[in-house]
Write an enzyme that holds these catalytic residues in place. Structure first.
Site, short mmCIF file in Angstrom:
data_model
loop_
_atom_site.label_atom_id
_atom_site.label_comp_id
_atom_site.label_asym_id
_atom_site.label_seq_id
_atom_site.Cartn_x
_atom_site.Cartn_y
_atom_site.Cartn_z
N CYS A 1 61.34 -14.39 21.48
CA CYS A 1 61.93 -13.94 20.22
C CYS A 1 63.33 -13.36 20.45
N CYS B 1 66.17 -11.90 17.80
CA CYS B 1 65.94 -12.46 16.45
C CYS B 1 65.00 -11.54 15.66
N CYS C 1 62.06 -13.43 10.72
CA CYS C 1 60.78 -13.34 9.99
C CYS C 1 60.61 -11.98 9.33
N ASP D 1 38.83 -19.74 13.87
CA ASP D 1 39.08 -18.75 12.82
C ASP D 1 37.80 -18.03 12.40
N CYS E 1 57.31 -16.41 6.71
CA CYS E 1 57.67 -15.90 8.04
C CYS E 1 57.58 -16.98 9.11
C1 B12 Z 1 42.52 -11.61 9.83
C2 B12 Z 1 43.41 -12.83 9.92
C3 B12 Z 1 44.48 -12.91 9.04
C4 B12 Z 1 44.93 -11.73 8.19
C5 B12 Z 1 45.74 -10.74 9.08
C6 B12 Z 1 46.82 -11.44 9.92
C7 B12 Z 1 47.41 -10.61 11.03
N1 B12 Z 1 48.61 -10.95 11.43
O1 B12 Z 1 46.81 -9.68 11.50
C8 B12 Z 1 45.75 -12.44 7.08
C9 B12 Z 1 44.83 -12.79 5.92
C10 B12 Z 1 46.96 -11.68 6.56
C11 B12 Z 1 46.14 -13.74 7.80
C12 B12 Z 1 47.23 -14.51 7.46
C13 B12 Z 1 47.58 -15.69 8.10
N2 B12 Z 1 46.86 -16.36 9.01
CO1 B12 Z 1 45.27 -15.63 9.83
N3 B12 Z 1 43.79 -14.98 10.88
C14 B12 Z 1 43.15 -13.86 10.86
C15 B12 Z 1 42.07 -13.85 11.96
C16 B12 Z 1 40.70 -14.16 11.34
C17 B12 Z 1 42.00 -12.54 12.77
C18 B12 Z 1 43.39 -12.00 13.16
C19 B12 Z 1 43.32 -10.54 13.50
O2 B12 Z 1 42.38 -10.10 14.10
N4 B12 Z 1 44.34 -9.77 13.09
C20 B12 Z 1 44.48 -8.41 13.48
C21 B12 Z 1 45.68 -8.35 14.42
C22 B12 Z 1 45.92 -6.91 14.85
O3 B12 Z 1 45.29 -9.15 15.53
P1 B12 Z 1 46.04 -10.49 15.98
O4 B12 Z 1 46.75 -11.07 14.81
O5 B12 Z 1 45.08 -11.38 16.71
O6 B12 Z 1 47.09 -9.90 16.95
C23 B12 Z 1 46.85 -9.62 18.32
C24 B12 Z 1 48.20 -9.60 19.00
O7 B12 Z 1 49.21 -9.49 18.04
C25 B12 Z 1 48.11 -8.43 19.90
N5 B12 Z 1 49.18 -7.44 19.77
C26 B12 Z 1 49.07 -6.26 19.18
N6 B12 Z 1 50.18 -5.57 19.34
C27 B12 Z 1 51.01 -6.35 20.07
C28 B12 Z 1 52.30 -6.10 20.54
C29 B12 Z 1 52.94 -7.09 21.28
C30 B12 Z 1 54.30 -6.82 21.80
C31 B12 Z 1 52.29 -8.34 21.53
C32 B12 Z 1 52.96 -9.43 22.30
C33 B12 Z 1 50.98 -8.57 21.04
C34 B12 Z 1 50.37 -7.55 20.33
O8 B12 Z 1 46.92 -7.74 19.68
C35 B12 Z 1 46.31 -8.21 18.52
C36 B12 Z 1 44.84 -8.03 18.73
O9 B12 Z 1 44.35 -8.85 19.81
C37 B12 Z 1 42.58 -15.01 12.89
C38 B12 Z 1 41.49 -15.78 13.65
C39 B12 Z 1 41.01 -15.00 14.87
N7 B12 Z 1 39.70 -14.87 15.04
O10 B12 Z 1 41.81 -14.53 15.65
C40 B12 Z 1 43.37 -15.93 11.91
C41 B12 Z 1 44.64 -16.59 12.42
C42 B12 Z 1 45.42 -15.55 13.18
N8 B12 Z 1 45.41 -16.94 11.17
C43 B12 Z 1 46.04 -18.00 11.25
C44 B12 Z 1 46.91 -18.47 10.23
C45 B12 Z 1 47.32 -19.94 10.29
C46 B12 Z 1 47.36 -17.60 9.22
C47 B12 Z 1 48.50 -17.86 8.20
C48 B12 Z 1 49.69 -18.62 8.77
C49 B12 Z 1 47.93 -18.60 6.96
C50 B12 Z 1 48.94 -18.77 5.82
N9 B12 Z 1 49.90 -19.67 5.92
O11 B12 Z 1 48.84 -18.11 4.82
C51 B12 Z 1 48.88 -16.40 7.81
C52 B12 Z 1 49.98 -15.83 8.70
C53 B12 Z 1 50.40 -14.42 8.37
C54 B12 Z 1 50.85 -13.68 9.64
N10 B12 Z 1 52.14 -13.53 9.82
O12 B12 Z 1 49.99 -13.29 10.42
C55 B12 Z 1 45.87 -18.70 12.60
C56 B12 Z 1 47.14 -18.47 13.44
C57 B12 Z 1 47.53 -19.61 14.35
C58 B12 Z 1 48.75 -19.26 15.18
N11 B12 Z 1 49.46 -20.29 15.61
O13 B12 Z 1 49.07 -18.10 15.42
C59 B12 Z 1 44.57 -17.99 13.15
C60 B12 Z 1 44.52 -17.82 14.67
C61 B12 Z 1 43.37 -18.85 12.67
C62 B12 Z 1 43.21 -20.14 13.48
N12 B12 Z 1 42.10 -20.31 14.17
O14 B12 Z 1 44.07 -20.99 13.54
N13 B12 Z 1 45.28 -13.99 8.85
S1 SF4 Z 2 52.71 -14.65 5.31
FE1 SF4 Z 2 54.32 -14.20 3.79
S2 SF4 Z 2 53.81 -12.18 2.95
FE2 SF4 Z 2 52.59 -12.47 4.83
S3 SF4 Z 2 53.84 -11.52 6.43
FE3 SF4 Z 2 54.41 -13.70 6.41
S4 SF4 Z 2 56.18 -13.79 5.00
FE4 SF4 Z 2 55.18 -11.81 4.66
S1 SF4 Z 3 61.62 -15.61 13.37
FE1 SF4 Z 3 60.32 -13.96 14.13
S2 SF4 Z 3 58.79 -14.97 15.38
FE2 SF4 Z 3 60.47 -16.46 15.12
S3 SF4 Z 3 61.81 -16.11 16.90
FE3 SF4 Z 3 62.59 -14.85 15.24
S4 SF4 Z 3 61.59 -12.83 15.60
FE4 SF4 Z 3 60.43 -14.35 16.77
#
Ligand code: B12
Ligand code: SF4
Ligand code: SF4
Length: 329
Positions: A200, A203, A206, A145, A256
């Site tokens: 997915c 579905c 989320c 992270d 979610c």
């Molecule tokens: C910034 C961040 C957040 C932000 C933004 C989250 C987000 N979804 O973007 C916030 C603060 C909201 C957050 C929340 C949470 N986070 Co967070 N977060 C991060 C962090 C530091 C960077 C993620 C990031 O760059 N986000 C920007 C988006 C654009 O990038 P991405 O999520 O990696 O998505 C990639 C893919 O989705 C892909 N993509 C883009 N478009 C598409 C389209 C398709 C079709 C597909 C398949 C893929 C794809 O490209 C993206 C870029 O590579 C990572 C650690 C890391 N270094 O990766 C942890 C991380 C993602 N978080 C984590 C966790 C646990 C959480 C929470 C569950 C915590 C909580 N319970 O409150 C929530 C979940 C919310 C959610 N639904 O995402 C874990 C996830 C583990 C897992 N099994 O996925 C991570 C990996 C940390 C860790 N080392 O464990 N997080």
């Molecule tokens: S972590 Fe909670 S507020 Fe954030 S996207 Fe998931 S359901 Fe929505």
């Molecule tokens: S709840 Fe969201 S992430 Fe889980 S299977 Fe359904 S669409 Fe995929």
């Protein structure tokens, strides 16, 4: 190089790969895979996400974009990432008995124990130590992270699962309540095949369940509306709108993931002692955050995830939750 030498080298790489994975599982990781470090397949989507402003105050994501899109540049000469998953699920089959459901204020499950950065940081260093033993002279660097590592994408590439519509990395056998930890290394190890399937299907549970409508589209999260962002990453005071969005979530949000059928069916509570539930994290009393000064807060919540927002951030969160609970009929 003769064919025999090449074959011997390949056999040694295969043996080393098996041994590194065996050691990872022995250390307590629930799954492990090896990812290549080729450029991100999602650089365009990531750039559009940043340009739309969905990252809010998380300006570090923009600063790290270049290395994130080219993971091989993070550690010079790195060839692969050893990617691990660690299950932290505590169970929720009976919502009435779930910690945090009784008193009103809720905390995301990942934060019910000691800070995972500390626990996994230590465990990843041990895994890096194992890589050094198996491949003498190897260079390694551990990430959890942190830094510019696209952790979910690397996990998908390492064959560990797919990225769901809620943007979580989901592993069919255990669901998505997992932490991702990464060891980058120049050791020659055999990469796994990426997890190509999207399980997915039709579905959208989320997307529909998110209490703040934070998903702009499948796989696209406007972090500014996400409760996890607001309660953990957001700096300063809430606007009136933000305060209402957090509802009764004091820290993080699980909605979610809670509704995802892959968690409902396959997530199993962890038996790992390192993730023992701490009552003051899982069932927090709001008053202690409203009253505590920085010293008392550090004493109580040092080495826990609450340290990130700190005493001031948790006071803000607690005040918002209290106001929201009082406003309920
Ligand atoms: C910034 C961040 C957040 C932000 C933004 C989250 C987000 N979804 O973007 C916030 C603060 C909201 C957050 C929340 C949470 N986070 Co967070 N977060 C991060 C962090 C530091 C960077 C993620 C990031 O760059 N986000 C920007 C988006 C654009 O990038 P991405 O999520 O990696 O998505 C990639 C893919 O989705 C892909 N993509 C883009 N478009 C598409 C389209 C398709 C079709 C597909 C398949 C893929 C794809 O490209 C993206 C870029 O590579 C990572 C650690 C890391 N270094 O990766 C942890 C991380 C993602 N978080 C984590 C966790 C646990 C959480 C929470 C569950 C915590 C909580 N319970 O409150 C929530 C979940 C919310 C959610 N639904 O995402 C874990 C996830 C583990 C897992 N099994 O996925 C991570 C990996 C940390 C860790 N080392 O464990 N997080
Ligand atoms: S972590 Fe909670 S507020 Fe954030 S996207 Fe998931 S359901 Fe929505
Ligand atoms: S709840 Fe969201 S992430 Fe889980 S299977 Fe359904 S669409 Fe995929």
């Amino acid at each position: 190089m003769t064919r025999d030498v090449e074959q011997q080298r390949q056999a040694e790489t295969s043996r080393n790969t098996v041994e590194v994975k065996r050691r990872a599982l022995e250390l307590g990781f629930d799954a492990v895979g090896i990812a290549t470090l080729e450029p991100s397949a999602h650089a365009g989507a990531f750039a559009r996400w940043l340009a739309a402003g969905y990252a809010g105050d998380m300006t570090y994501l923009e600063r790290q974009a270049e290395r994130r899109n080219y993971p091989a540049r993070i550690l010079p000469d790195a060839r692969v990432a050893v990617v691990t998953l660690t299950n932290y699920f505590h169970g929720y089959t009976d919502p009435g008995r779930k910690p945090g459901e009784r008193g009103g204020a809720k905390v995301a499950q990942y934060a019910w124990s000691t800070d995972y950065h500390i626990v996994l940081g230590r465990r990843l260093e041990q895994l890096a130590g194992a890589v050094h033993e198996i491949v003498p002279g190897a260079t390694t660097r551990c990430y959890v992270d942190a830094g510019p590592v696209p952790e979910r994408e690397l996990a998908q590439r390492a064959g560990l699962g797919w990225i769901g519509k809620n943007t979580m990395l989901i592993r069919p056998e255990i669901g998505s309540f997992t932490f991702i930890g990464v060891v980058l290394t120049d050791a020659p190890l055999d990469p796994d095949l990426p997890f190509e399937a999207d399980r997915c299907g039709s579905c959208r549970a989320c997307l529909d369940a998110c209490p703040t409508a934070a998903f702009v589209a499948p796989h696209v999260l406007d972090a500014r509306r996400c409760i996890s962002y607001l309660t953990i990453e957001r700096r300063g005071e809430f606007t009136t709108g933000e305060r209402a969005l957090v509802g009764n979530w004091l820290f993080g949000c699980d909605v979610c993931q809670d509704v995802c059928p892959w968690n409902v069916k396959f997530a199993r509570p962890t038996s790992d002692a390192e993730w023992g539930v701490r009552a003051e994290m899982a069932e927090p009393e709001l008053a202690q955050f409203l009253e505590s000064d920085a010293g008392a807060f550090d004493e109580r919540f040092g080495e826990t995830p609450f340290e990130r927002p700190g005493a001031a951030g948790m006071r803000r969160n607690a005040a918002a939750v209290l106001a929201n609970l009082q406003a309920r009929p």
